[in-house]
Design a protein around this motif. Structure first.
Motif, mmCIF file in Angstrom:
data_model
loop_
_atom_site.group_PDB
_atom_site.id
_atom_site.type_symbol
_atom_site.label_atom_id
_atom_site.label_comp_id
_atom_site.label_asym_id
_atom_site.label_seq_id
_atom_site.Cartn_x
_atom_site.Cartn_y
_atom_site.Cartn_z
ATOM 1 N N ASN A 189 40.725 40.818 42.185
ATOM 2 C CA ASN A 189 40.806 42.245 41.831
ATOM 3 C C ASN A 189 41.818 42.431 40.698
ATOM 4 O O ASN A 189 42.957 41.960 40.779
ATOM 5 C CB ASN A 189 41.255 43.075 43.034
ATOM 6 N N GLU B 36 40.297 41.561 51.465
ATOM 7 C CA GLU B 36 40.745 42.941 51.356
ATOM 8 C C GLU B 36 40.170 43.801 52.486
ATOM 9 O O GLU B 36 40.772 44.801 52.899
ATOM 10 C CB GLU B 36 40.362 43.542 50.008
ATOM 11 N N ASP C 207 46.552 47.339 42.627
ATOM 12 C CA ASP C 207 45.816 46.073 42.709
ATOM 13 C C ASP C 207 45.541 45.818 44.186
ATOM 14 O O ASP C 207 46.479 45.764 44.997
ATOM 15 C CB ASP C 207 46.651 44.932 42.107
ATOM 16 N N LYS C 208 44.248 45.638 44.551
ATOM 17 C CA LYS C 208 43.868 45.484 45.955
ATOM 18 C C LYS C 208 44.257 44.137 46.523
ATOM 19 O O LYS C 208 44.246 43.948 47.739
ATOM 20 C CB LYS C 208 42.358 45.699 46.123
ATOM 21 N N ASP C 209 44.546 43.171 45.662
ATOM 22 C CA ASP C 209 44.950 41.858 46.141
ATOM 23 C C ASP C 209 46.308 41.956 46.803
ATOM 24 O O ASP C 209 47.009 42.975 46.715
ATOM 25 C CB ASP C 209 44.984 40.854 44.981
#
Length: 674
Positions: free
Chosen positions: A58, A24, A88-90
């Motif tokens: 995440n 990320e 969602d950071k993914d």
């Protein structure tokens, strides 16, 4: 590698990680690697790209933990009422979020799994359920999946909650439950309860609160309606005889915004009580009846009215005892009076009955009286007579419509109506005459025209009201005298004629003719020339209309005479006239010889001119017209040897033989124009 996350084996060139990598934070690392052989100053370098592969580390995260929305219950199915949003950071499947409703109290909502849009699946009604709670889950697509939950709930006490609240809309109209008909006696006191108006509204709160109002039908303010309770009471005394029915338009109005209403026509019947006395239409009835009629002869009908209703208004009639009352009898139900015996005018010509009574059938009964005055009439035994059996009169045809031309009179020895004479006309008057039925004055009913009809014969009748005696008649003859009201009319408005020039004076050219429908001097026509004859070239026979020459005509001077206007006048007073136009064409006569443009032509030519050369040209003119003016030329002398050729049509002279000065110095040609 500014952060020192990698190391490299200097002998074997193996690159290893020294620190934890975060996809990320940095998804691609670009390293520059350098190689050197011993202590040689020569080195080379290469670029190494390292991709940091994402793992599902995440979970999805909602930006808020609870929320609240308010919607109208009029929203149609398919309407978006809320949008859930999580992050969602993914990346890739690990960051792809799917939304769902984890638990729901109703099937009224669904959610778009990709967009998080909450939609209505059906119409919701505040009257049935005012709020809904939804639990919405956000789930990513990684393995293993990580989840986060957004709870939409109502904030109650310590819990975090968001409600979907359904607002009530004022969409129901009040409806009347009470009857549209009511009855009340006319003698009730002011404030009497007449009717209870009831209406229902299924909306909630103020939307369902109803008030009552009278819109129309209460112009005299006979009633009062309580706007809260709907109780209708009398505001003044009622009178069935004044008004037996009221039609009140009542409105039920809710307190919504905008307010909705319903109306009902409430009919109130005012019931009668026997409080009115019968009243005769007249206090004195006067009539007449013929003598010598059989018993049962109708005399008169008395009539009374009772403003009550039902039995209270049913009346009975009778004759009160008095002088001569035995000669008559009365129908107790209808009030019709008839004779009970034959009447004799010579015995008694007037009956005065002091009392005619009527009473109603109410309880207690009410009554009233009236007087009768009856005259016995004489029989008609004489017919009218005219003073003369026939009349003859003369009128001019210009008499105005409605003018009286004769006053007829007939006498009748009877008295009263029997002696009144009425007049009428029989036979066909062609709609030209009428008679005043009362005075006998004969008048015209339209304009008269002697030329259409010069005499009318018809009969006048004098009649009285008798059907037993013959009518009297007289014969009328009306002679219509002529007036000068018709203008002479030419057979044509435009005449054409022709005449040869050179004719002697008084030569007839054309006869014109005009007719006048009048008679006598009014119809005698005279002719004259009005204009276009300034030199008196023509004259006209004033009686016969024959147009003739008055002088010799010369085509070459004037070939036609136009706008010669002829006037036809009658000899009436005042004289009437009309006009017509005549066109006279003068025909050409061959009375003019050709004339050369010069009496002599002098031409000089050289002896050397070639044959065929144009020498000269002669020209003549003729004042006549047409073929009379067509000219031909010829050499009649001087061309014995044929030296010259003359064109007979154009007058052109050409050389035909060679000239020789020494032989002939001069030629004299005589040329004739014909």
């Amino acid at each position: 590698d500014p952060h020192g996350k990698f190391s490299i084996d200097p002998q074997f060139g193996i690159i290893r990680t020294k620190k934890q990598l975060d996809h990320e934070a940095q998804a691609v690392v670009v390293l520059t690697v350098q190689s050197q052989l011993g202590d040689s100053p020569i080195y080379s370098s290469t670029q190494v790209n390292i991709s940091v592969t994402d793992i599902n580390d995440n979970p999805p995260v909602f930006l808020i933990r609870s929320d609240k929305v308010t919607i109208s219950h009029t929203q149609p199915p398919g309407t978006a009422v809320y949008i859930a949003h999580a992050e969602d950071k993914d990346s890739g499947l690990n960051g792809a979020i799917k939304y769902s409703i984890a638990s729901k109290q109703s099937n009224a909502f669904n959610i778009d799994p990709s967009l998080g849009v909450v939609n209505l699946t059906r119409t919701v009604f505040a009257e049935k359920q005012q709020e809904y709670t939804l639990h919405i889950a956000a789930e990513d697509g990684g393995s293993p999946p990580l989840t986060s939950l957004l709870v939409l709930t109502v904030r109650r006490l310590d819990s975090l909650a968001v409600k979907i609240v359904i607002l009530d809309i004022n969409d129901n109209t009040p409806s009347f439950m009470s009857s549209p008909l009511s009855y009340v006696m006319e003698d009730v006191e002011v404030g009497f309860l007449v009717h209870h108006v009831i209406a229902k509204d299924p909306d909630e709160g103020r939307n369902g609160q109803v008030t009552y109002h009278i819109l129309s039908g209460n112009e005299n303010k006979a009633f009062v309606l309580d706007k809260i309770t709907g109780l209708l009471t009398t505001a003044q005394f009622l009178d069935h005889e004044v008004q037996e029915r009221y039609s009140l338009t009542v409105m039920a109005l809710d307190d919504g915004s905008p307010a909705l209403s319903a109306t009902q026509v409430l009919t109130i019947i005012v019931l009668d009580v026997n409080d009115e006395t019968p009243v005769f239409l007249k206090q004195l009835y006067e009539t007449a009846v013929h003598e010598n009629q059989d018993p049962g002869e109708f005399v008169i009908k008395v009539e009374a009215v009772d403003r009550d209703a039902g039995l209270n208004s049913l009346l009975q009639y009778e004759i009160l005892p008095g002088a001569g009352y035995e000669k008559f009898k009365m129908n107790s139900d209808s009030g019709e009076l008839v004779t009970a015996a034959s009447l004799d005018r010579e015995t008694q010509d007037v009956f005065s009955i002091k009392g005619s009574s009527c009473h109603d059938l109410g309880s207690p009964s009410r009554s009233s009286t009236a007087q009768l005055h009856i005259t016995v009439l004489d029989e008609n035994d004489h017919s009218p007579l005219f003073a003369k059996t026939q009349y003859q009169i003369s009128v001019t045809e210009d008499v105005e419509e409605g003018s009286a031309i004769l006053d007829l009179s007939a006498s009748d020895e009877d008295d009263g109506l029997n002696g009144e004479v009425t007049y009428s006309l029989i036979d066909d008057t062609y709609g030209a005459f009428a008679i005043n039925s009362v005075t006998g004055s004969v008048v015209t009913t339209k304009a008269l025209d002697r030329e259409t009809k010069s005499q009318y014969t018809f009969r006048a009748v004098a009649s009285d009201c008798s059907t037993h005696f013959p009518r009297s008649t007289t014969v009328m003859t009306v002679l219509i005298q002529d007036m000068n009201d018709n203008v002479p009319q030419f057979e044509q408005n435009y005449y054409k004629a022709s005449v040869w020039e050179g004719q002697s004076p008084k030569t007839d050219i054309i006869q014109i003719f005009a007719t006048d429908l009048d008679s006598g001097l009014n119809g005698e026509t005279e002719y004259s020339i009005l204009s276009g004859n300034e030199n008196a070239t023509f004259l006209i026979d004033s009686a016969r209309g024959i147009l003739a020459t008055n002088a010799g005509l010369d085509y070459e001077n004037t070939s036609s005479y136009r706008f010669l206007v002829l006037l036809a006048s009658d000899q009436g007073t005042p004289s009437l006239n009309s006009t017509a136009t005549v066109l006279i064409t003068v025909l050409d006569v061959n009375d003019n010889p050709p004339v050369f443009s010069s009496p002599e032509y002098h031409v000089h030519v050289k002896e050397s001119v070639p044959i065929g050369s144009h020498i000269t040209e002669v020209s003549a003119k003729d004042c006549d017209a047409g073929t009379n003016a067509g000219i031909t030329y010829a050499i009649i002398s001087g061309n014995d040897r044929g030296h010259f050729y003359l064109n007979g049509r154009t007058g052109s002279i050409n050389l035909m033989k060679m000239l020789d000065y020494e032989d002939t110095m001069k030629f004299t040609l005589i040329i004739q124009a014909t």
